[in-house]
Motif scaffolding. Structure first.
Motif, PDB file in Angstrom:
ATOM      1  N   THR A  37      32.178  48.310  41.123  1.00 40.15           N
ATOM      2  CA  THR A  37      33.618  48.570  41.131  1.00 40.15           C
ATOM      3  C   THR A  37      34.293  47.612  40.155  1.00 40.15           C
ATOM      4  O   THR A  37      34.846  46.600  40.541  1.00 40.15           O
ATOM      5  CB  THR A  37      34.212  48.372  42.533  1.00 40.15           C
ATOM      6  N   ILE A  38      34.216  47.926  38.879  1.00 38.74           N
ATOM      7  CA  ILE A  38      34.838  47.091  37.855  1.00 38.74           C
ATOM      8  C   ILE A  38      36.305  47.479  37.761  1.00 38.74           C
ATOM      9  O   ILE A  38      36.636  48.641  37.531  1.00 38.74           O
ATOM     10  CB  ILE A  38      34.148  47.274  36.488  1.00 38.74           C
ATOM     11  N   PRO A  39      37.212  46.513  37.966  1.00 40.50           N
ATOM     12  CA  PRO A  39      38.644  46.834  37.920  1.00 40.50           C
ATOM     13  C   PRO A  39      39.083  47.296  36.537  1.00 40.50           C
ATOM     14  O   PRO A  39      38.573  46.825  35.519  1.00 40.50           O
ATOM     15  CB  PRO A  39      39.321  45.508  38.271  1.00 40.50           C
ATOM     16  N   ASP A  40      40.024  48.229  36.507  1.00 44.69           N
ATOM     17  CA  ASP A  40      40.578  48.699  35.236  1.00 44.69           C
ATOM     18  C   ASP A  40      41.242  47.548  34.502  1.00 44.69           C
ATOM     19  O   ASP A  40      41.859  46.675  35.111  1.00 44.69           O
ATOM     20  CB  ASP A  40      41.625  49.797  35.480  1.00 44.69           C
ATOM     21  N   GLY A  41      41.109  47.539  33.193  1.00 45.17           N
ATOM     22  CA  GLY A  41      41.777  46.549  32.374  1.00 45.17           C
ATOM     23  C   GLY A  41      41.067  45.221  32.242  1.00 45.17           C
ATOM     24  O   GLY A  41      41.547  44.332  31.558  1.00 45.17           O
ATOM     25  N   VAL A  42      39.895  45.054  32.891  1.00 43.66           N
ATOM     26  CA  VAL A  42      39.172  43.787  32.802  1.00 43.66           C
ATOM     27  C   VAL A  42      38.192  43.805  31.629  1.00 43.66           C
ATOM     28  O   VAL A  42      38.122  42.850  30.865  1.00 43.66           O
ATOM     29  CB  VAL A  42      38.437  43.461  34.122  1.00 43.66           C
ATOM     30  N   GLY A  63      22.411  31.291  35.575  1.00 41.56           N
ATOM     31  CA  GLY A  63      23.010  31.481  36.902  1.00 41.56           C
ATOM     32  C   GLY A  63      24.515  31.674  36.825  1.00 41.56           C
ATOM     33  O   GLY A  63      25.076  32.524  37.523  1.00 41.56           O
ATOM     34  N   GLY A  64      25.172  30.914  35.971  1.00 41.56           N
ATOM     35  CA  GLY A  64      26.609  31.079  35.789  1.00 41.56           C
ATOM     36  C   GLY A  64      26.958  32.443  35.215  1.00 41.56           C
ATOM     37  O   GLY A  64      27.936  33.074  35.626  1.00 41.56           O
ATOM     38  N   MET A  65      26.133  32.919  34.274  1.00 40.87           N
ATOM     39  CA  MET A  65      26.367  34.250  33.702  1.00 40.87           C
ATOM     40  C   MET A  65      26.213  35.325  34.766  1.00 40.87           C
ATOM     41  O   MET A  65      27.017  36.256  34.848  1.00 40.87           O
ATOM     42  CB  MET A  65      25.409  34.508  32.538  1.00 40.87           C
ATOM     43  N   VAL A  66      25.171  35.200  35.585  1.00 42.57           N
ATOM     44  CA  VAL A  66      24.923  36.188  36.630  1.00 42.57           C
ATOM     45  C   VAL A  66      26.064  36.182  37.644  1.00 42.57           C
ATOM     46  O   VAL A  66      26.577  37.243  38.029  1.00 42.57           O
ATOM     47  CB  VAL A  66      23.564  35.934  37.317  1.00 42.57           C
ATOM     48  N   ALA A  67      26.489  34.999  38.074  1.00 37.13           N
ATOM     49  CA  ALA A  67      27.575  34.908  39.052  1.00 37.13           C
ATOM     50  C   ALA A  67      28.853  35.559  38.518  1.00 37.13           C
ATOM     51  O   ALA A  67      29.530  36.299  39.237  1.00 37.13           O
ATOM     52  CB  ALA A  67      27.834  33.451  39.415  1.00 37.13           C
ATOM     53  N   ALA A  68      29.166  35.306  37.253  1.00 39.59           N
ATOM     54  CA  ALA A  68      30.357  35.905  36.649  1.00 39.59           C
ATOM     55  C   ALA A  68      30.222  37.422  36.553  1.00 39.59           C
ATOM     56  O   ALA A  68      31.156  38.168  36.873  1.00 39.59           O
ATOM     57  CB  ALA A  68      30.607  35.305  35.271  1.00 39.59           C
ATOM     58  N   GLY A  69      29.054  37.880  36.130  1.00 36.73           N
ATOM     59  CA  GLY A  69      28.825  39.318  36.008  1.00 36.73           C
ATOM     60  C   GLY A  69      28.885  40.025  37.347  1.00 36.73           C
ATOM     61  O   GLY A  69      29.523  41.078  37.481  1.00 36.73           O
ATOM     62  N   TRP A  70      28.229  39.448  38.350  1.00 41.80           N
ATOM     63  CA  TRP A  70      28.239  40.067  39.683  1.00 41.80           C
ATOM     64  C   TRP A  70      29.648  40.101  40.262  1.00 41.80           C
ATOM     65  O   TRP A  70      30.036  41.055  40.926  1.00 41.80           O
ATOM     66  CB  TRP A  70      27.286  39.338  40.612  1.00 41.80           C
ATOM     67  N   TRP A  71      30.427  39.065  39.995  1.00 44.16           N
ATOM     68  CA  TRP A  71      31.806  39.035  40.499  1.00 44.16           C
ATOM     69  C   TRP A  71      32.633  40.147  39.854  1.00 44.16           C
ATOM     70  O   TRP A  71      33.354  40.876  40.538  1.00 44.16           O
ATOM     71  CB  TRP A  71      32.404  37.659  40.244  1.00 44.16           C
ATOM     72  N   ILE A  72      32.532  40.300  38.535  1.00 38.86           N
ATOM     73  CA  ILE A  72      33.288  41.351  37.856  1.00 38.86           C
ATOM     74  C   ILE A  72      32.840  42.729  38.332  1.00 38.86           C
ATOM     75  O   ILE A  72      33.658  43.634  38.499  1.00 38.86           O
ATOM     76  CB  ILE A  72      33.175  41.218  36.329  1.00 38.86           C
ATOM     77  N   CYS A  73      31.543  42.900  38.589  1.00 37.88           N
ATOM     78  CA  CYS A  73      31.017  44.189  39.062  1.00 37.88           C
ATOM     79  C   CYS A  73      31.386  44.481  40.509  1.00 37.88           C
ATOM     80  O   CYS A  73      31.187  45.600  40.981  1.00 37.88           O
ATOM     81  CB  CYS A  73      29.500  44.227  38.922  1.00 37.88           C
ATOM     82  N   GLY A  74      31.891  43.491  41.212  1.00 34.27           N
ATOM     83  CA  GLY A  74      32.239  43.690  42.614  1.00 34.27           C
ATOM     84  C   GLY A  74      31.090  43.480  43.578  1.00 34.27           C
ATOM     85  O   GLY A  74      31.181  43.812  44.749  1.00 34.27           O
ATOM     86  N   TYR A  75      29.975  42.912  43.098  1.00 32.20           N
ATOM     87  CA  TYR A  75      28.826  42.657  43.969  1.00 32.20           C
ATOM     88  C   TYR A  75      29.106  41.495  44.920  1.00 32.20           C
ATOM     89  O   TYR A  75      28.450  41.367  45.945  1.00 32.20           O
ATOM     90  CB  TYR A  75      27.577  42.326  43.162  1.00 32.20           C
ATOM     91  N   THR A  76      30.022  40.620  44.538  1.00 31.59           N
ATOM     92  CA  THR A  76      30.424  39.495  45.378  1.00 31.59           C
ATOM     93  C   THR A  76      31.929  39.306  45.239  1.00 31.59           C
ATOM     94  O   THR A  76      32.479  39.522  44.154  1.00 31.59           O
ATOM     95  CB  THR A  76      29.691  38.192  44.988  1.00 31.59           C
TER      96      THR A  76
END
Length: 124
Positions: free
Chosen positions: A4-9, A38-51
């Motif tokens: 669930t990537i938010p629009d406009g991000v 690890g920082g890249m993964v955390a940022a990516g997962w957050w933007i994707c809505g995984y966390t």
């Protein structure tokens, strides 16, 4: 997991971003001691809505809006330079977060796992 990537991000096609996150996650699974990845993964997962936890503030929940991404980038930039930001976040982790967020919003087209050379070319 549902994405669930938010629009406009994102400043690039979602498929490209998801592929970059998957590549980083695979590397993280191979070497989970690598804080940069690890920082890249955390940022990516957050933007994707995984966390729901932003990568620079894992003790709180926040949606990945454009404004929140900008705040996470500010914090990561400061922490990466050891200028404050988040006291408990390692500078290496922060550099990974910053790199992935830069890629996500389209500031760079370099894939996050490809380190950028910081060397100045030799002068002749």
């Amino acid at each position: 997991m549902s994405v669930t990537i938010p629009d406009g991000v994102l400043g690039r096609p979602a498929a490209h971003f998801l592929a970059a996150v998957d590549i980083c996650a695979a590397e993280w699974r191979r070497d989970n001691d690598n804080l940069w990845v690890g920082g890249m993964v955390a940022a990516g997962w957050w933007i994707c809505g995984y966390t729901p936890h932003p990568p620079m503030q894992p003790d709180r929940e926040a949606a990945a809006t454009f404004g929140e991404v900008a705040e996470q980038m500010r914090m990561a930039g400061m922490a990466a330079l050891d200028k404050g930001g988040a006291d408990t976040i390692a500078a290496t982790w922060a550099r990974g977060v910053y790199r992935m967020l830069n890629y996500a919003i389209g500031y760079t087209d370099e894939l996050p796992l490809l380190p950028t050379s910081r060397r100045t070319p030799a002068r002749s």
